[in-house]
Design a protein around this motif. Sequence first.
Motif, PDB file in Angstrom:
ATOM      1  N   GLU A 251       0.822  -1.217   0.000  1.00 31.51           N
ATOM      2  CA  GLU A 251       0.000   0.000   0.000  1.00 31.51           C
ATOM      3  C   GLU A 251       0.850   1.259   0.000  1.00 31.51           C
ATOM      4  O   GLU A 251       0.469   2.276  -0.591  1.00 31.51           O
ATOM      5  CB  GLU A 251      -0.956  -0.014   1.201  1.00 31.51           C
ATOM      6  N   ILE A 252       2.002   1.224   0.651  1.00 28.98           N
ATOM      7  CA  ILE A 252       2.902   2.381   0.620  1.00 28.98           C
ATOM      8  C   ILE A 252       3.402   2.616  -0.801  1.00 28.98           C
ATOM      9  O   ILE A 252       3.424   3.748  -1.300  1.00 28.98           O
ATOM     10  CB  ILE A 252       4.086   2.173   1.587  1.00 28.98           C
ATOM     11  N   VAL A 253       3.799   1.535  -1.481  1.00 32.70           N
ATOM     12  CA  VAL A 253       4.277   1.663  -2.857  1.00 32.70           C
ATOM     13  C   VAL A 253       3.155   2.185  -3.757  1.00 32.70           C
ATOM     14  O   VAL A 253       3.368   3.074  -4.586  1.00 32.70           O
ATOM     15  CB  VAL A 253       4.803   0.309  -3.369  1.00 32.70           C
ATOM     16  N   ARG A 254       1.955   1.646  -3.587  1.00 30.18           N
ATOM     17  CA  ARG A 254       0.811   2.100  -4.377  1.00 30.18           C
ATOM     18  C   ARG A 254       0.571   3.600  -4.162  1.00 30.18           C
ATOM     19  O   ARG A 254       0.351   4.353  -5.121  1.00 30.18           O
ATOM     20  CB  ARG A 254      -0.441   1.308  -3.993  1.00 30.18           C
ATOM     21  N   ARG A 255       0.639   4.021  -2.921  1.00 29.66           N
ATOM     22  CA  ARG A 255       0.406   5.436  -2.603  1.00 29.66           C
ATOM     23  C   ARG A 255       1.457   6.330  -3.251  1.00 29.66           C
ATOM     24  O   ARG A 255       1.141   7.409  -3.785  1.00 29.66           O
ATOM     25  CB  ARG A 255       0.399   5.622  -1.081  1.00 29.66           C
TER      26      ARG A 255
END
Length: 425
Positions: A251-255
């Motif tokens: 989710e951090i990478v997606r954000r």
Amino acid sequence: MYRRRGEILQVLQDETGKVGADAQIELTMTLHHLDWAAHHAHRVLRPRRVAPGMLMLDHRASVERRPFGVVGVIGPWNYPIYTPMGSVSYALAAGNVVVLKPSEHAPRAGRWLADTFRDASGLDAVLQAIPGGPEAGEALCEAGVDKLAFTGSARTGARVMATCAAHLTPVVMELGGKDAAIVAADADLSSAADAIMWGATMNSGQSCAGIERVYVVDDVAEPFTAIMAERAGRLRAGVDYGQMTVPAQVEIVRRHIHAAIADGGVAVVGGPHSVRPPYIDPVVLLDVPEMSTAVTEETFGPTVTITVVPDIETAISRANAVDYGLGAAVFSRRRGREIARRLDVGMVSINDVVSFGAVPGLPFGGRGGSGFGRIHGAEGLREFTSPVSVSERRRVYLPTRVDSHRRRPWDLPVLRACLHIVGAR
């Protein structure tokens, strides 16, 4: 460890989702450092004679290195044997006992290390592993260890430091990174692109010293970006590298990908659709503004930003602009060392990436938001010992002596003469 390599290679793949190649690289580097620590500890840590100086000619002086006693090590999940063994190997070789708290996402790897050491040495209490989550790490900090080595995020590291500070426990902090690569006009562009793509995607991009930012001078920006896009387009998650280990990291990478595009960056390879949990395909982002979280915060995934700059001066300035200061890479045929010396980091690779981590004699660690203290090499051995200074008066007659209340009339004039000699230098 070598004889049982089949066991740990399987554990690494099962617990972290690494592909076989990444697991083998991790094990090989781990053994390389273990071997170096074992073979160099005596030379680095043996007592060292020190010249006593003009005023203390009737003394012998030496420095001894003594182990702290009990060293606590809190390890990460991205390299669950290589990274903690960077502390464990050197702490053990320096004469300490070690309590290892492996990541809750890779507990079997930590237990395997302790069990293998016990079986090899016949010693039960020299290297112990305690499983658990944050509560186990907090308990280790509170337990009264003599020194603690931590690897993880800056946020968690600050909490660890605060807990250790209450007990005046010294710490080694290996924190995050946002490592940059600088590509000069005289760089070998094909070689640079190969190395940078490896540095950005190795271990699924889950490397604190991986490459997350690239600054390329305008003269070669177009061909370099084309080569990078071609290299990235051939890579596939699940084949060339493994899955993301922790769902929250996805989710951090997606954000960060969404933020980069929303802030005006362009995805030249991949994009939001590259995130297909638990895998993330390579993402190459062009001209992302420097204020974007994709540039300022650690992403820890298989993404990389490319920023075109007018000259090397601008590249150096932007590379140094983030809070992190772990490692960096420089690609230049003629100016590599010159550029490297101006980067505000703890480690630099020239015409390669992350190579400093594979050289066991080189210290590993960063500056600023990337932490402090060093593991690996001679500095890593000294990190887990404390210096003890020893001076010993010899039976040598000196015509003057000032460290006594029974001074003679000529003693102070001789001292003044010594003062003038030192001052004249």
